[in-house]
Design an enzyme around this catalytic site. Structure first.
Site, short mmCIF file in Angstrom:
data_model
loop_
_atom_site.label_atom_id
_atom_site.label_comp_id
_atom_site.label_asym_id
_atom_site.label_seq_id
_atom_site.Cartn_x
_atom_site.Cartn_y
_atom_site.Cartn_z
CB SER A 81 -0.92 0.01 1.22
OG SER A 81 -0.17 0.11 2.42
CB THR A 208 -2.67 5.07 3.59
OG1 THR A 208 -3.28 5.24 2.32
CG2 THR A 208 -2.00 6.37 3.99
CB THR A 226 -0.79 6.22 0.34
OG1 THR A 226 -1.59 5.10 -0.04
CG2 THR A 226 -1.21 7.40 -0.51
NE ARG A 236 -7.74 8.49 -5.67
CZ ARG A 236 -7.42 8.05 -4.46
NH1 ARG A 236 -6.18 7.70 -4.18
NH2 ARG A 236 -8.33 7.93 -3.53
CB VAL A 237 -4.05 13.77 -6.16
CG1 VAL A 237 -3.50 14.17 -4.80
CG2 VAL A 237 -2.99 13.99 -7.25
N GLY A 238 -5.04 11.29 -4.03
CA GLY A 238 -5.91 10.98 -2.89
C GLY A 238 -5.69 11.93 -1.74
CG ASP A 239 -7.00 10.60 2.09
OD1 ASP A 239 -6.57 9.74 1.29
OD2 ASP A 239 -7.22 10.35 3.29
CB THR A 259 -5.65 4.62 6.43
OG1 THR A 259 -6.36 4.09 7.55
CG2 THR A 259 -4.24 4.97 6.87
N GLY A 260 -7.89 4.82 4.28
CA GLY A 260 -9.20 4.41 3.78
C GLY A 260 -9.62 5.26 2.59
N GLY A 262 -10.05 7.81 0.28
CA GLY A 262 -9.52 9.17 0.28
C GLY A 262 -10.52 10.21 -0.15
#
Ligand code: ASP
Length: 363
Positions: A81, A208, A226, A236-239, A259-260, A262
């Site tokens: 991850s 993450t 992550t 794609r950009v996550g949290d 985590t989880g 985003g």
């Protein structure tokens, strides 16, 4: 590496002298102001915490600790991850998001969708310490890292490539990919549907590392790293790279990270909202539960454009976790459902580094 000011402030304190004269645990576990250091984070933060907690007890800087914890997972090819061996995007390319924040100076640094760099969290730190900016994304983040001397590293391991190809071959029975021939069954008759017989039942797409740290001197810092949502749309950009969503800290209030899913964290500005509640005096667990309840309500409206966000039981189909520490040393790990992750890592002088059960909103 740490900001010179941070080192001066730390080394200059009388507690810093004491630490050099006697055992760290004896002298520094609780400061003269009655403070104790605390680290809280995702389950995969435990190995890094075990390596870092003695430094923190000896008066180490919280940003150093949070970053070093993340680096352990980044370098571990078995943690699919994060970093090396992270599950790639839909093109088979490992793209990483990472961010860190120092509550003492209220400054953050982040990189997103960065490729071929082993320690994105260290690049995020360079953004924090050596630029006037907060975020650098994509190919420019790679060039920025290379300019600062980071080596080019291939992050796709043979294992993560194989998982990606398996996912690709199982996407559809309408394309021309056949996948490997199914293993001959030992007793059951051969399956007629050779294509769908190798579609994997379920891939774990989430994961993450986050670490929030309260240091002996009362300063807070946090870091998140992550490879993001597995098989994500490229770019794609996550949290995890978004300060306020996947992490946030404030030297006047505390620290939080997630985590989880985003997108849920971004749309709730989750970590900033949690820290804001700490500022208003709420306990870490109550602050985390409040944001989880808000995410449930928001998901009901989001299901208008993505019905799959609500499962057959009428509840969110995804999971999300928050790791929280307040300036008084109180902490919590909370989760929406506890299905993908059931535990979180914590280190504090009373119990040392260990895993504890996440408290779930929906049981
Ligand atoms: N929060 C990460 C992201 O959305 C992934 C995860 O933790 O599962 O990129």
């Amino acid at each position: 590496m740490s900001l010179p000011l941070s080192r001066r402030a730390f080394v200059g304190g009388s507690a810093g002298l004491a630490a050099s004269c006697a055992s760290a645990r004896e002298v520094r576990a609780v400061s003269s102001a009655g403070r104790k250091p605390v680290m809280v984070g995702s389950e995969n933060a435990l190995p890094g915490m075990q390596a870092q907690f003695e430094h923190l007890l000896a008066g180490g800087a919280p940003l150093d600790a949070a970053i070093e914890v993340c680096k352990v997972a980044e370098a571990d090819p078995k943690d699919t991850s994060v970093g090396l061996g992270g599950t790639p995007n839909e093109d088979g390319v490992v793209q990483l998001d990472a961010a860190c924040m120092d509550g003492r100076i209220h400054k953050s640094g982040a990189v997103a969708a960065i490729e071929d760099i082993l320690h994105p969290i260290e690049v995020a730190r360079i953004v924090l310490e050596r630029t006037d900016h907060c975020q650098i994304f994509g190919a420019d983040a790679y060039r920025f890292a290379r300019a600062h001397g980071f080596p080019h590293t291939e992050l796709l391991t043979e294992e993560s490539r194989a998982v990606w190809m398996k996912w690709k071959e199982g996407l559809s029975d309408q394309d021309d990919r056949l996948g490997p021939p199914p293993a001959p069954p030992k007793s059951a008759p051969p399956s007629k549907d050779t294509k769908t017989s190798f579609v994997p039942a379920r891939f774990e797409r989430h994961g993450t590392i986050h670490c929030s740290v309260l240091a002996l001197d009362g300063n807070v810092a946090c870091a998140t790293s992550t490879s993001g949502l597995a098989f994500k749309i490229p770019g794609r950009v996550g949290d995890s790279a978004i300060v306020g969503a996947g992490l946030y800290c404030d030297g006047e209030a505390g620290s939080a990270g997630s985590t989880g899913r985003g997108e849920a964290s971004i749309l709730a500005c989750a970590s900033a909202m949690i820290v804001e509640q700490l500022r208003n005096g709420r306990a870490p667990k109550d602050a985390g539960m409040e944001i989880l309840r808000r995410i449930v309500r928001e998901t009901e409206r989001q299901a208008l454009w993505q019905p799959a966000l609500i499962g057959p039981d009428g509840r969110p189909s995804f999971d999300i976790q928050f790791y929280i520490v307040a300036l008084d040393g109180s902490f919590a790990g909370v989760t929406l459902k506890g299905k993908t992750h059931a535990r979180f890592a914590v280190s504090e002088p009373d119990g040392g580094p260990r895993l504890e059960a996440l408290e779930a909103l929906l049981t």
